[in-house]
Write an enzyme that holds these catalytic residues in place. Structure first.
Site, PDB file in Angstrom:
ATOM      1  CD  GLN A   1      -6.380  -0.684   8.059  1.00 26.97           C
ATOM      2  OE1 GLN A   1      -7.179  -1.868   8.338  1.00 26.97           O
ATOM      3  NE2 GLN A   1      -5.274  -0.903   8.055  1.00 26.97           N
TER       4      GLN A   1
ATOM      5  CB  CYS B 203       2.951   3.382  10.690  1.00 25.63           C
ATOM      6  SG  CYS B 203       2.086   2.159   9.616  1.00 25.63           S
TER       7      CYS B 203
ATOM      8  CB  THR C 171      11.982  -9.200 -12.025  1.00 27.27           C
ATOM      9  OG1 THR C 171      13.153  -8.949 -13.092  1.00 27.27           O
ATOM     10  CG2 THR C 171      11.547 -10.422 -12.445  1.00 27.27           C
TER      11      THR C 171
ATOM     12  CG  ASN D  72      -4.594   3.900   9.394  1.00 27.78           C
ATOM     13  OD1 ASN D  72      -5.266   4.855   8.798  1.00 27.78           O
ATOM     14  ND2 ASN D  72      -3.548   3.951  10.195  1.00 27.78           N
TER      15      ASN D  72
ATOM     16  N   GLY E   4       0.731  -1.210  -0.083  1.00 30.48           N
ATOM     17  CA  GLY E   4      -0.057   0.049   0.082  1.00 30.48           C
ATOM     18  C   GLY E   4       0.696   1.107  -0.081  1.00 30.48           C
ATOM     19  CB  THR E   5       3.941   2.333   1.587  1.00 27.88           C
ATOM     20  OG1 THR E   5       3.421   1.879   2.848  1.00 27.88           O
ATOM     21  CG2 THR E   5       4.917   3.256   1.801  1.00 27.88           C
TER      22      THR E   5
HETATM   23  N1  PLP Z   1      -2.636   2.775   4.123  1.00 24.02           N
HETATM   24  C1  PLP Z   1      -3.297   2.364   5.441  1.00 24.02           C
HETATM   25  C2  PLP Z   1      -4.711   3.210   5.467  1.00 24.02           C
HETATM   26  C3  PLP Z   1      -2.744   1.470   6.148  1.00 24.02           C
HETATM   27  O1  PLP Z   1      -3.475   1.153   7.426  1.00 24.02           O
HETATM   28  C4  PLP Z   1      -1.626   1.086   5.885  1.00 24.02           C
HETATM   29  C5  PLP Z   1      -0.772   0.130   6.750  1.00 24.02           C
HETATM   30  O2  PLP Z   1      -1.034   0.317   8.029  1.00 24.02           O
HETATM   31  C6  PLP Z   1      -0.714   1.508   4.490  1.00 24.02           C
HETATM   32  C7  PLP Z   1      -1.233   2.400   3.782  1.00 24.02           C
HETATM   33  C8  PLP Z   1       0.628   1.175   4.229  1.00 24.02           C
HETATM   34  O3  PLP Z   1       0.629  -0.254   4.212  1.00 24.02           O
HETATM   35  P1  PLP Z   1       2.078  -1.023   4.025  1.00 24.02           P
HETATM   36  O4  PLP Z   1       3.048  -0.696   5.156  1.00 24.02           O
HETATM   37  O5  PLP Z   1       1.515  -2.442   3.973  1.00 24.02           O
HETATM   38  O6  PLP Z   1       2.441  -0.715   2.857  1.00 24.02           O
END
Ligand code: PLP
Length: 378
Positions: A181, A327, A239, A142, A69-70
């Site tokens: 989420q 985080c 890749t 989240n 997701g990041t």
């Molecule tokens: N976006 C949301 C709403 C999240 O809760 C999270 C992780 O907790 C992320 C993005 C980022 O996910 P990742 O650390 O798996 O890339």
């Protein structure tokens, strides 16, 4: 031990593991190679892409697989802001760091939320100007689990587009949503939501960590953030993580197939917790809207209790939960989400996030609530 931190990580679903396994040894080939075995792996990726696209109501060509997701959020924000130099963006005050951090590189304003943690859509017009190219608001938060009115936001953005066109301003204005989420519980159909970009994250849907995707509507212009061999329509070189892609697609298929029943089951457990708290725990407040909320989220503030201490006491008694988002749990700053809904720093430091998932049973919930009561009374 009872795990109650599903917003932070989910265990791999067995069907996901089974789908991924062949791609580590027997089907290890580089999908860009030209022999038949490699072409068959490429075909498997294409099928995964088709399945994912179908679930969110998109075209296959609109799916860009990413490492989580990041990365998808960074591609959405920086990809657009670098394409339209000198423009600005609007995000909400309760976005995840992976949206806030890239957006903060550029000119960016923040949409407030009310004290229930719901975005104030009517304030959008005050923040958007003729140079705004992107609005990014998460589908569900989240930390407090609040569901944001993305469809309403999309309608407002459509009006802004129409006005712009009338005034001869050709700058696009795109809507991105981080559905990391929301994915387990909410309809992700991109046209119904009215979004141009959408982030999904395999690690939160019982798929592999570092897997995920960005939906990019046809016609949306964005610049690649990772350069190299031009995989993923040149938008994400490298890749392909074949087991990750196959696993992510299987995780999404599985999640979609049990979405309604799991949402209903967890809503009952959540209601049971809210009732117990109201009846038995006088110093405890539930944060965020009770109505527009993910069914797996319970976020509470316990009067004058240190959350780290409570977390350790719960851990010792067999329950794993979180003090905030994983985080921000690593630094000492109180959560920006809790500040945005009006909690003081002390209240934020007395808050716990309990998130339920597929393995959570009613018995777990009842045992947890009784243990919470015991810990609060310590
Ligand atoms: N976006 C949301 C709403 C999240 O809760 C999270 C992780 O907790 C992320 C993005 C980022 O996910 P990742 O650390 O798996 O890339």
């Amino acid at each position: 031990m009872v795990y109650l931190d599903y917003a932070s990580a989910t265990p791999l679903d067995e069907s996901v593991l089974n789908a991924m396994n062949p791609y580590y040894i027997n089907k290890f080939y580089n999908p860009s190679a030209l022999y038949l075995k490699a072409k068959s792996v490429k075909q498997d990726i294409d099928n995964a892409r088709k399945n994912v696209a179908k679930i969110i109501g998109a075209k296959s060509s609109e799916i860009i697989f990413t490492a989580g997701g990041t990365e998808a959020n960074n591609l959405a924000i920086s990809g657009i802001m670098n394409t339209f130099k000198g423009s600005n963006c609007v995000i909400s005050k309760i976005e995840h760091e992976s949206v806030i951090a890239p957006a903060s590189i550029y000119k960016c304003t923040k949409l407030t939320v009310n004290n229930l943690g719901i975005m104030e859509v009517d304030k959008l017009n005050n923040l958007v100007d003729e140079n705004t190219v992107l609005v990014s608001v998460m589908l569900a938060n989240n930390e407090i689990g609040t569901i944001q009115p993305i469809k309403e936001l999309s309608k407002q953005i459509k009006n802004i587009r129409t006005k712009r066109q009338k005034n001869g301003n050709n700058l696009p204005i795109y809507l991105h949503t981080d559905a990391t989420q929301a994915c387990n519980y909410i309809d992700l159909h991109v046209s119904k939501l009215g979004v141009d970009l959408l982030t999904l994250n395999g690690g939160k849907i019982y798929g592999p960590k570092q897997s995920g995707m960005l939906f990019v509507r046809t016609g949306v212009k964005l610049q690649s953030q990772i350069l190299g061999g031009n995989q993923e329509r040149t938008l994400r070189s490298g890749t392909e993580n074949v087991p990750g892609i196959i696993g992510f697609a299987q995780a999404l298929i599985k999640t979609e197939s049990i979405k309604t029943s799991e949402a209903k089951r967890l809503k009952e457990l959540q209601n049971c917790a809210f009732e117990f708290i109201a009846k038995n725990l006088p110093g405890v407040t539930v944060n965020g809207s009770l109505k527009n909320r993910l069914p797996n989220n319970i976020h509470i503030t316990v009067d004058s209790k240190d959350n780290e201490r409570m977390l350790m006491e719960l851990d010792e008694r067999g329950f794993m939960c979180a003090t905030g988002s994983a985080c921000s749990a690593s630094n000492d700053k109180p959560s920006h989400v809790l500040s945005a809904i009006g909690l003081t720093d002390n209240q934020a430091r007395s808050s716990l996030r309990i998130t339920l998932g597929r393995q959570t049973t009613k018995k777990d919930m009842i045992n947890f609530l009784n243990t919470l009561k015991e810990v609060i009374l310590l």
